[in-house]
Design a protein around this motif. Structure first.
Motif, PDB file in Angstrom:
ATOM      1  N   PHE A  79       0.863  -1.182   0.000  1.00 18.86           N
ATOM      2  CA  PHE A  79       0.000   0.000   0.000  1.00 18.86           C
ATOM      3  C   PHE A  79       0.902   1.235   0.000  1.00 18.86           C
ATOM      4  N   VAL A  80       0.760   2.104  -1.019  1.00 20.51           N
ATOM      5  CA  VAL A  80       1.650   3.246  -1.206  1.00 20.51           C
ATOM      6  C   VAL A  80       0.822   4.523  -1.304  1.00 20.51           C
ATOM      7  N   HIS A  81       1.205   5.572  -0.593  1.00 19.48           N
ATOM      8  CA  HIS A  81       0.495   6.850  -0.637  1.00 19.48           C
ATOM      9  C   HIS A  81       0.633   7.499  -2.009  1.00 19.48           C
ATOM     10  N   ALA A  82      -0.445   8.114  -2.474  1.00 23.65           N
ATOM     11  CA  ALA A  82      -0.426   8.820  -3.759  1.00 23.65           C
ATOM     12  C   ALA A  82      -1.302  10.063  -3.651  1.00 23.65           C
ATOM     13  N   ASP A  83      -0.709  11.249  -3.872  1.00 17.44           N
ATOM     14  CA  ASP A  83      -1.509  12.470  -3.889  1.00 17.44           C
ATOM     15  C   ASP A  83      -1.929  12.778  -5.326  1.00 17.44           C
ATOM     16  N   ALA A  84      -2.580  13.934  -5.535  1.00 21.78           N
ATOM     17  CA  ALA A  84      -3.093  14.273  -6.864  1.00 21.78           C
ATOM     18  C   ALA A  84      -1.969  14.371  -7.888  1.00 21.78           C
ATOM     19  N   ASP A  85      -0.821  14.942  -7.489  1.00 23.45           N
ATOM     20  CA  ASP A  85       0.304  15.065  -8.423  1.00 23.45           C
ATOM     21  C   ASP A  85       0.831  13.698  -8.851  1.00 23.45           C
ATOM     22  N   ASP A 106      -9.189  11.617   1.662  1.00 30.14           N
ATOM     23  CA  ASP A 106     -10.358  12.374   1.218  1.00 30.14           C
ATOM     24  C   ASP A 106     -10.022  13.853   1.045  1.00 30.14           C
ATOM     25  N   ALA A 107      -8.739  14.213   1.312  1.00 29.16           N
ATOM     26  CA  ALA A 107      -8.301  15.596   1.093  1.00 29.16           C
ATOM     27  C   ALA A 107      -7.752  15.802  -0.324  1.00 29.16           C
ATOM     28  N   VAL A 108      -7.648  14.724  -1.111  1.00 32.13           N
ATOM     29  CA  VAL A 108      -7.120  14.865  -2.471  1.00 32.13           C
ATOM     30  C   VAL A 108      -8.021  15.809  -3.283  1.00 32.13           C
ATOM     31  N   THR A 109      -7.399  16.678  -4.081  1.00 33.29           N
ATOM     32  CA  THR A 109      -8.158  17.632  -4.889  1.00 33.29           C
ATOM     33  C   THR A 109      -8.852  16.899  -6.033  1.00 33.29           C
ATOM     34  N   LEU A 110     -10.169  16.913  -6.008  1.00 31.70           N
ATOM     35  CA  LEU A 110     -10.934  16.117  -6.980  1.00 31.70           C
ATOM     36  C   LEU A 110     -11.311  16.957  -8.198  1.00 31.70           C
ATOM     37  N   THR A 111     -10.363  17.176  -9.079  1.00 30.44           N
ATOM     38  CA  THR A 111     -10.686  17.834 -10.343  1.00 30.44           C
ATOM     39  C   THR A 111     -11.204  16.777 -11.316  1.00 30.44           C
ATOM     40  N   PRO A 112     -11.900  17.177 -12.372  1.00 32.77           N
ATOM     41  CA  PRO A 112     -12.322  16.203 -13.382  1.00 32.77           C
ATOM     42  C   PRO A 112     -11.144  15.405 -13.940  1.00 32.77           C
ATOM     43  N   ALA A 113      -9.982  16.077 -14.095  1.00 27.84           N
ATOM     44  CA  ALA A 113      -8.806  15.386 -14.641  1.00 27.84           C
ATOM     45  C   ALA A 113      -8.321  14.285 -13.688  1.00 27.84           C
ATOM     46  N   VAL A 114      -8.337  14.560 -12.376  1.00 29.19           N
ATOM     47  CA  VAL A 114      -7.902  13.558 -11.395  1.00 29.19           C
ATOM     48  C   VAL A 114      -8.857  12.365 -11.400  1.00 29.19           C
TER      49      VAL A 114
END
Length: 426
Positions: A79-85, A106-114
């Motif tokens: 299990f590896v952490h992954a942010d929006a970038d 649940d803090a990840v920025t939810l843009t349409p692209a993400v």
């Protein structure tokens, strides 16, 4: 999309290996190993911090891939952490999709692209976990269709809230992971709530039972260890092994693991005693103390994994730091593997040391974490609990005159060795 296909360096010049690694076990409902959360830390001059930024995470993943993910997690999942970038990057060519679960909060920025990128990755066979869930918000709802696992932190959620959230996510067929499970009561509560997986060190904490005696099989191994460490001749040791058929068979299986490195198959007990030598034979008997209870089920598997990893890591550290001390590596291995025997037996460590004769250095390390070997044991324990104790690691490495590069290489070797041993021991 950010191209990290050539990820030797990053814009800040972070070297690929300027980090250290924690590996925390995730167990199933039977307490068998299911996966590991891989926790990476930078090794800065100031306080340590999680490498969640893109460049550091990408560097770590690139290096882990270069070393081979199997060395880090064995047959389990990582299990590896992954942010929006990270999600929007090209690092995924480094990752074996069948071995990795990507954790997002649940803090990840939810843009349409993400959301589109996560959908693409799921389509490519990657799995996601939603980490540190504390509520059932619209943000969480948007992510739920894309995730397979929902992780909830036992430190951040009262039982009443857990009782509301767990059934809600189970309705959506999500696999529930309880994080920071530190007591057996917490484990039982999570079991009752239908959690599928459990992360934390509740299994490594001793539950002392007054008047508890060792099992017959454990006593047989202990008696044999006494013979091996005394001046008993090989024939006497061989006869003692033969008196317990299961002990003899298990020992032969263990000594033929790749971790032993024997050039030929060992087919007889006399061969085992002769080829291995006393110190190596003592090592496999120590491991068997942990392997034996697992024959009755899987509950000791994580303890066996943790003990063998500790033993091997301490051995490798001692070999590197005290190369001219002939027996330092053997002593270090004994300290590492014995450090969990109070949990294994449910007996205080002081009582165990009355039954197993050890020298003063080993006793000092096990009882008080004192001396050189106590320092090595404290370092291993800090790495296991990297989230709470990471600020102790760099000062300890500095005292030992060891780099983070060297530590990670030794950790990888210990993980791989332990995985080989456990695979053959069970």
């Amino acid at each position: 999309m950010i191209d990290l296909s050539r990820n030797d360096t990053n814009p800040q010049g972070l070297r690929v290996r300027e980090f250290y690694l924690g590996r925390q076990p995730i167990l199933d409902r039977h307490q068998a190993l299911f996966g590991y959360e891989l926790l990476f830390r930078n090794a800065p001059v100031g306080p340590a911090h999680v490498t969640d930024d893109l460049s550091a995470t990408a560097s770590v993943i690139a290096h882990a891939a270069q070393l081979g993910m199997e060395r880090v997690v064995g047959d389990a999942l990582g299990f590896v952490h992954a942010d929006a970038d990270v999600i929007m990057s090209d690092i995924f060519s480094f990752l074996p999709r069948e071995k990795v679960v990507l954790e997002v909060t649940d803090a990840v920025t939810l843009t349409p692209a993400v959301l589109q990128r996560m959908t693409e990755l799921v389509g490519q066979g990657f799995s996601f976990a939603l980490d540190n869930v504390t509520s059932d918000t619209g943000h969480v709802q948007a992510l739920l269709p894309l995730v397979e696992y929902v992780k909830m932190d036992m430190r951040n959620l009262p039982l009443a809230e857990l009782m509301k959230l767990a059934p809600r996510f189970r309705q959506d067929n999500k696999k529930l992971v309880a994080e920071k499970v530190e007591t057996r009561d917490e484990f039982k509560n999570c079991l009752d709530l239908g959690f599928d997986y459990f992360q934390g060190y509740y299994f490594a904490k001793p539950v002392i039972m007054s008047g508890k005696k060792l099992s017959p099989s454990q006593l047989a191994v202990m008696e044999l260890m006494t013979l091996v460490t005394s001046d008993a001749d090989n024939l006497e040791i061989e006869r003692a092994i033969k008196r317990d058929v299961s002990l003899a068979l298990n020992l032969l299986r263990l000594v033929n693991t790749p971790a032993v490195g024997a050039r030929q198959r060992i087919d007889s007990l006399s061969q085992a005693v002769t080829i291995l030598g006393r110190r190596q034979l003592q090592r496999w008997l120590q491991i068997m103390l942990y392997a034996e209870p697992s024959k009755r089920g899987h509950s000791m598997t994580p303890l066996l994994m943790l003990a063998t990893t500790r033993g091997r890591l301490l051995e490798l550290l001692a070999s590197k730091l005290r190369p001219s001390h002939r027996h330092a590596a053997d002593i270090a291995f004994t300290v590492g593997i014995m450090s969990l025997m109070d949990t294994l037996f449910g007996i205080p460590m002081a009582d165990i040391l009355q039954q197993i004769p050890v020298n003063d250095e080993v006793a000092e390390a096990l009882m008080f974490r004192g001396g050189f070997f106590g320092d090595l044991l404290k370092l291993a324990e800090c790495i296991e609990r990297i989230e709470e104790m990471d600020d102790h690691i760099i000062p300890t490495l500095r005292d030992l005159a060891m780099s983070t590069d060297e530590l990670v290489e030794l950790e990888m070797a210990a993980f791989e060795w332990s995985d080989n041993v456990v695979r053959y021991a069970l």
